[in-house]
Design an enzyme around this catalytic site. Structure first.
Site, mmCIF file in Angstrom:
data_model
loop_
_atom_site.group_PDB
_atom_site.id
_atom_site.type_symbol
_atom_site.label_atom_id
_atom_site.label_comp_id
_atom_site.label_asym_id
_atom_site.label_seq_id
_atom_site.Cartn_x
_atom_site.Cartn_y
_atom_site.Cartn_z
ATOM 1 N N ARG A 40 39.697 22.519 36.952
ATOM 2 C CA ARG A 40 39.496 21.663 35.767
ATOM 3 C C ARG A 40 40.516 21.997 34.678
ATOM 4 N NH1 ARG A 40 32.957 21.538 36.336
ATOM 5 N NH2 ARG A 40 33.084 20.598 38.381
ATOM 6 N N GLU A 184 18.905 23.268 44.498
ATOM 7 C CA GLU A 184 19.833 22.150 44.267
ATOM 8 C C GLU A 184 20.378 21.587 45.571
ATOM 9 O OE1 GLU A 184 23.244 23.028 41.770
ATOM 10 O OE2 GLU A 184 23.951 20.969 41.848
ATOM 11 N N LYS A 226 16.800 20.602 41.351
ATOM 12 C CA LYS A 226 18.003 20.015 40.736
ATOM 13 C C LYS A 226 18.624 19.033 41.720
ATOM 14 C CE LYS A 226 22.473 21.224 38.699
ATOM 15 N NZ LYS A 226 23.194 22.155 37.830
ATOM 16 N N SER A 268 24.987 16.104 37.276
ATOM 17 C CA SER A 268 25.673 14.856 36.912
ATOM 18 C C SER A 268 26.580 14.368 38.039
ATOM 19 C CB SER A 268 26.428 14.993 35.593
ATOM 20 O OG SER A 268 27.391 16.014 35.615
ATOM 21 N N GLY A 269 27.144 15.252 38.821
ATOM 22 C CA GLY A 269 27.784 14.877 40.085
ATOM 23 C C GLY A 269 29.051 14.047 40.008
ATOM 24 N N GLY A 270 29.657 13.924 38.815
ATOM 25 C CA GLY A 270 30.870 13.120 38.708
ATOM 26 C C GLY A 270 30.659 11.787 38.006
ATOM 27 N N ARG A 301 29.665 18.887 34.255
ATOM 28 C CA ARG A 301 30.744 17.998 33.805
ATOM 29 C C ARG A 301 30.308 17.039 32.706
ATOM 30 N NH1 ARG A 301 32.303 16.426 39.812
ATOM 31 N NH2 ARG A 301 30.213 17.300 40.052
HETATM 32 P P1 13P Z 1 27.737 18.601 37.602
HETATM 33 O O1 13P Z 1 26.731 18.207 36.545
HETATM 34 O O2 13P Z 1 29.148 18.660 37.101
HETATM 35 O O3 13P Z 1 27.551 17.827 38.866
HETATM 36 O O4 13P Z 1 27.436 20.112 37.979
HETATM 37 C C1 13P Z 1 26.168 20.428 38.400
HETATM 38 C C2 13P Z 1 26.153 21.744 39.022
HETATM 39 O O5 13P Z 1 25.567 21.945 40.046
HETATM 40 C C3 13P Z 1 26.772 22.877 38.373
HETATM 41 O O6 13P Z 1 25.771 23.859 38.383
#
Ligand code: 13P
Length: 344
Positions: A40, A184, A226, A268-270, A301
C-alpha cells in the site's frame, strides 16, 4: 453441546466480545502484515521501512477522539511490540484512547495442495505459545483470516473444509487462553460472478465454518464473526444496489449464524470507503430490530485508505490525515447505528 451455565472464564470472553460490539462503535483493522503495508505504501511512493510503518500507525493511534467510534483495534506482531516516537508503547496509546487491543495471529495464505486456484490459511504450529504471549502482553482478542475465491468450479468442498477446520482449531486455542477469536472467512469480491453466486458461496462457507466451530466446542457467545458483505463480483457488469446488498447479506447470515454469536463485524474487502459505510448503514436501518446480533465494521482499507491518500508519508499532512481518518471512523460508527447521512 457445552454447559448452558457459563464458567467465569467463559463469562470473561463474553464480556470482552460485548465490549467490542458496543453501540456506535466498531473494530479498526490495522493488522496489515509488513508485505501488505509495504504494497500500500509503494502505490503512494511512501518508503517501505519500519520507520514509515511506525509513523503511519502512530498517526492512527494518536488521532484525537478515535475511541469515540472505535471499540477495539487489531494489531500485527510488529505493531503490538512497537513504541511511538516519544517512547510510549502503542499498547499504552491504545489504553489511553480506551481502545481494546487485539492481534492478528494467522501466518497468511498458501496454495492448497491439489486445489489449483485455492488457498488455505496457515499458522496453527506453536499457536498456543504465541497466543499465551500475546495475552500476557495485554491482547484481549485475536484474528485469523481465511480466503475463499469464487471461480469456475471453485470453491471446492475440500477448500471450505480445510479453511473452516483451521478457523475452528484457532478459535479453540484462543478461548483456552482467554482471547476472543475473530473468525474471518472472507469470500473474495474478485471476479465476474453475480450477487446470487456470492450469496450461495457465502452461505456454503458459513455453514461449514459453524459446523466446524461446533465440532471444536467453541463457545459461540465468545466469538466475533468477521464476514464479507454479499456483493456482486468486482467485474460483474450488473452491480446490485445498496438495499439488495444489505438484504441479501443479512438473509444469508440469518440462515447460517446462530443467535448466540454476539456480533458480526464486516471486512471491507476492497469496496470504496463510502460504499462500505452506506451498505453497513442500510443493513442497520433495515434489519437492526430483527437481527439477533450486532452488525458493525472491522474495516482496514475502508477506514485507512482515504487518510493514507492524504498523508502519503509527509509528516506535514499528519493532522489533515487524522481528520480524514476520524471522519471515516465516525461515518462507520453512525452506520453501525443506522444513522449515517452520506455527504450530499
Ligand atoms: P479490509 O477491510 O481492507 O478488507 O481488511 C479487513 C481485514 O481483514 C484486515 O484485518
Amino acid at each position: 453441546m457445552g454447559a448452558v451455565e457459563l464458567t467465569s472464564a467463559a463469562r470473561d470472553l463474553t464480556t470482552t466480545a460485548r465490549m467490542m460490539m458496543q453501540a456506535g462503535k466498531g473494530i479498526l483493522a490495522m493488522d496489515e502484515s509488513n508485505p501488505t503495508a509495504n504494497r500500500r505504501f509503494a502505490k503512494l511512493g511512501i518508503p517501505q521501512t519500519v520507520d514509515a510503518r511506525r509513523a503511519w500507525r502512530e498517526l492512527i493511534l494518536t488521532t484525537p477522539g478515535l475511541g469515540e467510534y472505535i471499540s477495539s483495534a487489531i494489531l500485527y506482531d510488529e505493531t503490538i511490540r512497537q513504541t511511538a516516537s516519544d517512547g510510549r508503547p502503542f499498547l499504552v496509546l491504545l489504553a489511553k484512547a480506551g481502545i481494546i487491543p487485539g492481534i492478528k495471529v494467522d501466518a497468511g495464505t498458501k496454495d492448497l495442495a491439489a486445489h489449483p486456484g485455492e488457498k488455505v490459511t496457515e499458522g496453527l504450529d506453536r499457536l498456543r505459545e504465541r497466543l499465551t504471549e500475546y495475552r500476557q502482553m495485554g491482547a484481549r482478542f485475536a484474528k485469523w483470516r481465511a480466503v475463499i475465491a469464487i471461480g469456475e468450479g471453485i470453491p471446492s468442498p475440500g477448500c471450505l473444509l480445510a479453511n473452516a477446520h483451521a478457523l475452528a482449531r484457532y478459535a479453540g486455542l484462543c478461548q483456552e487462553v482467554g482471547l476472543v477469536p475473530i473468525v474471518e472467512p472472507e469470500v473474495l469480491m474478485d471476479g465476474g460472478h453475480t450477487l446470487e453466486r456470492c450469496a450461495e458461496v457465502t452461505e456454503a462457507t458459513l455453514h461449514v465454518v459453524f459446523d466446524q466451530l461446533h465440532a471444536q466446542r467453541i463457545l459461540l457467545e465468545g466469538i466475533i464473526l468477521k464476514p464479507n458483505m454479499v456483493l456482486s463480483g468486482a467485474d460483474c457488469p450488473v452491480q446490485a444496489g445498496v438495499e439488495e446488498v444489505a438484504d441479501t447479506t443479512v438473509k444469508v447470515l440469518l440462515r447460517t449464524v446462530p443467535a448466540a454469536v454476539p456480533g458480526i463485524a464486516f471486512l471491507s474487502g476492497g469496496q470504496s470507503a463510502e460504499m462500505a459505510s452506506v451498505r453497513l448503514n442500510a443493513m442497520n436501518v433495515r434489519w437492526r430490530d430483527k437481527a439477533p446480533w450486532a452488525l458493525t465494521f472491522s474495516f482496514s482499507r475502508a477506514i485507512q485508505q482515504p487518510a493514507m491518500d492524504v498523508w502519503k508519508g509527509d509528516a506535514r499532512q499528519a493532522s489533515a490525515a487524522q481528520a480524514v481518518l476520524k471522519q471515516r471512523a465516525r461515518a462507520n460508527g453512525m452506520a453501525r447505528g443506522g444513522v449515517y447521512q452520506p455527504p450530499s
